[in-house]
Design a protein around this motif. Sequence first.
Motif, PDB file in Angstrom:
ATOM      1  N   UNK A   1      -7.902  -2.775   5.688  1.00  0.00           N
ATOM      2  CA  UNK A   1      -9.355  -2.561   5.577  1.00  0.00           C
ATOM      3  C   UNK A   1      -9.630  -1.908   4.230  1.00  0.00           C
ATOM      4  N   UNK A   2     -10.313  -2.647   3.355  1.00  0.00           N
ATOM      5  CA  UNK A   2     -10.639  -2.108   2.038  1.00  0.00           C
ATOM      6  C   UNK A   2     -11.728  -1.045   2.182  1.00  0.00           C
TER       7      UNK A   2
ATOM      8  N   UNK B   1       0.852  -1.191   0.000  1.00  0.00           N
ATOM      9  CA  UNK B   1       0.000   0.000   0.000  1.00  0.00           C
ATOM     10  C   UNK B   1       0.887   1.239   0.000  1.00  0.00           C
ATOM     11  N   UNK B   2       0.651   2.126  -0.955  1.00  0.00           N
ATOM     12  CA  UNK B   2       1.359   3.408  -1.003  1.00  0.00           C
ATOM     13  C   UNK B   2       0.470   4.474  -0.359  1.00  0.00           C
TER      14      UNK B   2
ATOM     15  N   UNK C   1      -3.377   3.542  -1.874  1.00  0.00           N
ATOM     16  CA  UNK C   1      -3.734   2.595  -2.928  1.00  0.00           C
ATOM     17  C   UNK C   1      -2.833   1.363  -2.910  1.00  0.00           C
ATOM     18  N   UNK C   2      -3.427   0.243  -3.248  1.00  0.00           N
ATOM     19  CA  UNK C   2      -2.670  -0.990  -3.439  1.00  0.00           C
ATOM     20  C   UNK C   2      -1.904  -0.877  -4.753  1.00  0.00           C
TER      21      UNK C   2
ATOM     22  N   UNK D   1      -8.404   1.086  -2.600  1.00  0.00           N
ATOM     23  CA  UNK D   1      -8.056   1.964  -1.488  1.00  0.00           C
ATOM     24  C   UNK D   1      -8.125   1.176  -0.184  1.00  0.00           C
ATOM     25  N   UNK D   2      -7.076   1.276   0.632  1.00  0.00           N
ATOM     26  CA  UNK D   2      -6.956   0.453   1.831  1.00  0.00           C
ATOM     27  C   UNK D   2      -6.446   1.301   2.993  1.00  0.00           C
TER      28      UNK D   2
END
Length: 329
Positions: free
Chosen positions: A103-104, A39-40, A70-71, A84-85
């Motif tokens: 958590x999405x 995840x960035x 974002x993944x 998005x996480x």
Amino acid sequence: MAKGKKWILVKAFDGLPKPTDLKLQEFDIPAVKDGEILVESAFLSVDPYMRGWAARCTPGTTMIGSSVGKVTKSKNPNFKVGDNVVANAGWVSHAVIAGKDGFKVPPFPAGVPLSLAIGALGMPGMTAYFGLLNVCEPKPTDTVYVNAAAGAVGSVVGQIAKLKGCRVIGSAGSDEKVKYLKNELGFDEAYNYKKVTPDKLKKELERLAPKGIDVFFENVGGEASSVIYTHLNKHARVAVCGTISNYNTTGTKVTEFVQHTIYNSIKIQGFVVLDFYGKRAAALKDLAGWVKEGKIKYREHVHNGFESMYDAFMDLFSGKNIGKVVIKV
């Protein structure tokens, strides 16, 4: 190997955190293994609890915290690139986490920024939601008092209480914040605690809450809270969320209210929002609906750049912020 950035704890905080207590450094982003995602971070959160939690950490530990982003790589079938996480990986620009630890973020209503996933629709909003509704169980006839009312949690507490038909009183640290509470968020009453000092608070509460207080959402602690406890009604409920007034001081703090709680059968419950995360989906549906309908308003205090994490953190203790402090990477 690709590089990321992180903030580490150099030494334990002694009083207010100092710039030398934390260090920004690069790290090698590890390879993504089966079941994991990269995840960035797009936005990071700073919150008061981090000050107390850091006391449990050893030097060299990545500073605790959460982010939403974002993944960019996935080896987990439940996540795809671009999702998005929310990741609880600390003050990091990039995080490799197990899928179960992410958590999405579901689609937000149009116009609602992603940053709210770590604000009114994230941990602070959930803290307000569960602390008020599950711990305090407010009734429409109740008078609700919340301190640090212009912050990320307190501002949502007051608005939910109004939605439930309660009379709401809040305190905050400037006249600007008091106007925000009354004119924008719909609080019935509010006062500037820097002007209404603990020695003046009893008279002020008699004026603002002549019938007493039924629900106290505690974010601050300290001497003023001792006065508030004496104004609680019989069978009042108190949700102890935080004690920010004590986080940067040393020594044992004693709030002298015990006798009053006995004779008035007051319920006091500390809580951690993680205890309620099994009910997070239903809470998020309510909160997102209220935000979409304009029933919950929010403000964000935004710092730009990952390098600004320390400055953003310090704004929590100086009172510069109105609403949620976020860092935009």
